[in-house]
Design a protein around this motif. Structure first.
Motif, PDB file in Angstrom:
ATOM      1  N   LYS A 147       9.555   5.259   2.601  1.00 30.95           N
ATOM      2  CA  LYS A 147       8.311   4.498   2.396  1.00 30.95           C
ATOM      3  C   LYS A 147       8.317   3.205   3.206  1.00 30.95           C
ATOM      4  CE  LYS A 147       7.214   6.558  -1.925  1.00 30.95           C
ATOM      5  NZ  LYS A 147       6.281   6.538  -2.985  1.00 30.95           N
ATOM      6  N   VAL A 148       9.496   2.627   3.338  1.00 29.22           N
ATOM      7  CA  VAL A 148       9.609   1.392   4.133  1.00 29.22           C
ATOM      8  C   VAL A 148       9.235   1.680   5.587  1.00 29.22           C
ATOM      9  CG1 VAL A 148      11.265  -0.267   5.055  1.00 29.22           C
ATOM     10  CG2 VAL A 148      11.334   0.347   2.625  1.00 29.22           C
ATOM     11  N   LYS A 149       9.744   2.766   6.116  1.00 29.23           N
ATOM     12  CA  LYS A 149       9.451   3.111   7.515  1.00 29.23           C
ATOM     13  C   LYS A 149       7.982   3.480   7.690  1.00 29.23           C
ATOM     14  CE  LYS A 149      14.195   4.222   8.576  1.00 29.23           C
ATOM     15  NZ  LYS A 149      15.243   5.239   8.590  1.00 29.23           N
ATOM     16  N   GLU A 150       7.423   4.148   6.698  1.00 26.88           N
ATOM     17  CA  GLU A 150       5.981   4.457   6.760  1.00 26.88           C
ATOM     18  C   GLU A 150       5.181   3.151   6.774  1.00 26.88           C
ATOM     19  OE1 GLU A 150       6.051   8.640   4.212  1.00 26.88           O
ATOM     20  OE2 GLU A 150       5.121   6.856   3.336  1.00 26.88           O
ATOM     21  N   ALA A 151       5.616   2.210   5.968  1.00 26.89           N
ATOM     22  CA  ALA A 151       4.903   0.925   5.903  1.00 26.89           C
ATOM     23  C   ALA A 151       4.993   0.178   7.225  1.00 26.89           C
ATOM     24  CB  ALA A 151       5.475   0.073   4.765  1.00 26.89           C
ATOM     25  N   VAL A 152       6.162   0.184   7.835  1.00 34.39           N
ATOM     26  CA  VAL A 152       6.306  -0.530   9.117  1.00 34.39           C
ATOM     27  C   VAL A 152       5.442   0.159  10.181  1.00 34.39           C
ATOM     28  CG1 VAL A 152       7.910  -1.258  10.915  1.00 34.39           C
ATOM     29  CG2 VAL A 152       8.610  -1.369   8.517  1.00 34.39           C
ATOM     30  N   ALA A 153       5.438   1.498  10.182  1.00 27.49           N
ATOM     31  CA  ALA A 153       4.605   2.222  11.150  1.00 27.49           C
ATOM     32  C   ALA A 153       3.132   1.886  10.936  1.00 27.49           C
ATOM     33  CB  ALA A 153       4.847   3.722  11.019  1.00 27.49           C
TER      34      ALA A 153
ATOM     35  N   ASP B 190       7.978   2.611  18.009  1.00 28.92           N
ATOM     36  CA  ASP B 190       7.792   3.982  17.523  1.00 28.92           C
ATOM     37  C   ASP B 190       8.828   4.262  16.408  1.00 28.92           C
ATOM     38  OD1 ASP B 190      10.191   4.298  18.820  1.00 28.92           O
ATOM     39  OD2 ASP B 190       9.415   5.563  20.426  1.00 28.92           O
ATOM     40  N   ALA B 191       8.810   5.512  15.921  1.00 35.29           N
ATOM     41  CA  ALA B 191       9.678   5.850  14.780  1.00 35.29           C
ATOM     42  C   ALA B 191      11.149   5.606  15.103  1.00 35.29           C
ATOM     43  CB  ALA B 191       9.453   7.309  14.393  1.00 35.29           C
ATOM     44  N   GLU B 192      11.542   5.912  16.322  1.00 38.41           N
ATOM     45  CA  GLU B 192      12.945   5.720  16.689  1.00 38.41           C
ATOM     46  C   GLU B 192      13.317   4.232  16.674  1.00 38.41           C
ATOM     47  OE1 GLU B 192      13.907   7.639  20.364  1.00 38.41           O
ATOM     48  OE2 GLU B 192      15.938   6.793  20.358  1.00 38.41           O
ATOM     49  N   ALA B 193      12.445   3.422  17.237  1.00 43.25           N
ATOM     50  CA  ALA B 193      12.712   1.978  17.257  1.00 43.25           C
ATOM     51  C   ALA B 193      12.746   1.410  15.842  1.00 43.25           C
ATOM     52  CB  ALA B 193      11.653   1.262  18.098  1.00 43.25           C
ATOM     53  N   ILE B 194      11.855   1.906  14.982  1.00 43.52           N
ATOM     54  CA  ILE B 194      11.824   1.439  13.582  1.00 43.52           C
ATOM     55  C   ILE B 194      13.116   1.837  12.872  1.00 43.52           C
ATOM     56  CG2 ILE B 194      10.660   1.715  11.350  1.00 43.52           C
ATOM     57  CD1 ILE B 194       8.017   2.025  12.981  1.00 43.52           C
ATOM     58  N   ASN B 195      13.533   3.091  13.076  1.00 40.09           N
ATOM     59  CA  ASN B 195      14.795   3.555  12.474  1.00 40.09           C
ATOM     60  C   ASN B 195      15.954   2.669  12.898  1.00 40.09           C
ATOM     61  OD1 ASN B 195      13.844   5.721  11.106  1.00 40.09           O
ATOM     62  ND2 ASN B 195      14.291   7.208  12.718  1.00 40.09           N
TER      63      ASN B 195
ATOM     64  N   GLU C  46       0.813  -1.217   0.000  1.00 38.52           N
ATOM     65  CA  GLU C  46       0.000   0.000   0.000  1.00 38.52           C
ATOM     66  C   GLU C  46       0.848   1.269   0.000  1.00 38.52           C
ATOM     67  OE1 GLU C  46      -2.678  -0.453   3.275  1.00 38.52           O
ATOM     68  OE2 GLU C  46      -3.832  -2.020   2.244  1.00 38.52           O
ATOM     69  N   HIS C  47       2.028   1.199   0.602  1.00 37.68           N
ATOM     70  CA  HIS C  47       2.890   2.387   0.688  1.00 37.68           C
ATOM     71  C   HIS C  47       3.921   2.453  -0.440  1.00 37.68           C
ATOM     72  CE1 HIS C  47       1.656   4.236   4.539  1.00 37.68           C
ATOM     73  NE2 HIS C  47       1.116   3.055   4.680  1.00 37.68           N
TER      74      HIS C  47
ATOM     75  N   ALA D 205      11.676  -6.270  10.043  1.00 38.13           N
ATOM     76  CA  ALA D 205      10.566  -5.568  10.692  1.00 38.13           C
ATOM     77  C   ALA D 205       9.696  -6.534  11.494  1.00 38.13           C
ATOM     78  CB  ALA D 205       9.734  -4.854   9.628  1.00 38.13           C
ATOM     79  N   ARG D 206       9.528  -7.740  10.994  1.00 44.02           N
ATOM     80  CA  ARG D 206       8.719  -8.742  11.709  1.00 44.02           C
ATOM     81  C   ARG D 206       9.368  -9.068  13.054  1.00 44.02           C
ATOM     82  NH1 ARG D 206       8.279 -14.588  11.454  1.00 44.02           N
ATOM     83  NH2 ARG D 206       6.108 -15.292  11.603  1.00 44.02           N
ATOM     84  N   ALA D 207      10.694  -9.156  13.055  1.00 44.41           N
ATOM     85  CA  ALA D 207      11.401  -9.415  14.314  1.00 44.41           C
ATOM     86  C   ALA D 207      11.200  -8.251  15.283  1.00 44.41           C
ATOM     87  CB  ALA D 207      12.892  -9.619  14.038  1.00 44.41           C
ATOM     88  N   LEU D 208      11.239  -7.046  14.759  1.00 43.74           N
ATOM     89  CA  LEU D 208      11.013  -5.876  15.615  1.00 43.74           C
ATOM     90  C   LEU D 208       9.618  -5.942  16.232  1.00 43.74           C
ATOM     91  CD1 LEU D 208      11.602  -2.988  16.665  1.00 43.74           C
ATOM     92  CD2 LEU D 208      10.630  -2.152  14.508  1.00 43.74           C
TER      93      LEU D 208
END
Ligand code: FES
Ligand code: FES
Length: 171
Positions: free
Chosen positions: A144-150, A124-129, A96-97, A113-116
């Motif tokens: 876009k990847v970070k938007e998708a994970v969020a 949150d954004a910091e953890a995703i980064n 979608e993103h 990302a699945r492991a996270l």
């Protein structure tokens, strides 16, 4: 080099496979299980494209992991992420993103990302980064990847289901 049998479960499929002592897990996944969604990139732990999830859902760089050390253990690869024809919310969000271009890095990004999300469902954004810092995409940036994970975090928190009818990000 003399080979040894190990018993390895990949996506619920338990097999005995003969491995050399120096054989990387990524080679067994791709060549003996025939699962080519897990990519081989740098082979030195620097790009993340070979990431799979271990017994506890943790991120594992399969280019660095020796297959022989995984005797009796289980892993999940990108091919095991969609369940009963339903995409995982991460896969749905990547679609979608527009977080995919050539797709070479996508399985590794999704497994990272699945492991996270397994260890920190409210990332949150910091953890995703931080989690994605070692997972490299050569086509585009991580925005876009970070938007998708969020988005996947949001969907999972809200209990939304994934979409029916696709095989997920493979290749
Ligand atoms: S191929 Fe494993 S980290 Fe690059
Ligand atoms: S989409 Fe091509 S390397 Fe990431």
């Amino acid at each position: 080099m003399r080979k040894q049998f190990i018993r390895l479960t990949v996506n619920g499929d338990c097999r005995e496979v003969a491995v050399a002592p120096n054989q990387a897990l990524v080679e067994v996944i791709r060549e003996q299980f025939g699962l080519t969604g897990t990519k081989r990139g740098c082979t030195s732990g620097s790009c993340g494209v070979c990431t799979v999830n271990g017994d506890d859902g943790e991120a594992v760089l399969s280019c660095l992991a020796l297959a022989i050390e995984w005797d009796g253990r289980s892993i999940t690869t990108i091919e095991g992420v969609a369940q009963n024809g339903a995409l995982h919310p991460l896969q749905q969000a990547f679609l979608e993103h527009g977080a995919v271009q050539c797709g070479f890095c996508t399985p590794g990004l999704i497994m990272t990302a699945r492991a996270l999300l397994e260890s920190n469902p409210r990332a949150d954004a910091e953890a995703i980064n931080e989690a994605l810092a070692g997972a490299i995409c050569r086509c585009t940036g991580h925005i876009k990847v970070k938007e998708a994970v969020a988005k996947a975090v949001e969907v999972l928190a809200g209990g939304h289901a994934g979409q029916e009818g696709s095989d997920g990000a493979q290749g």
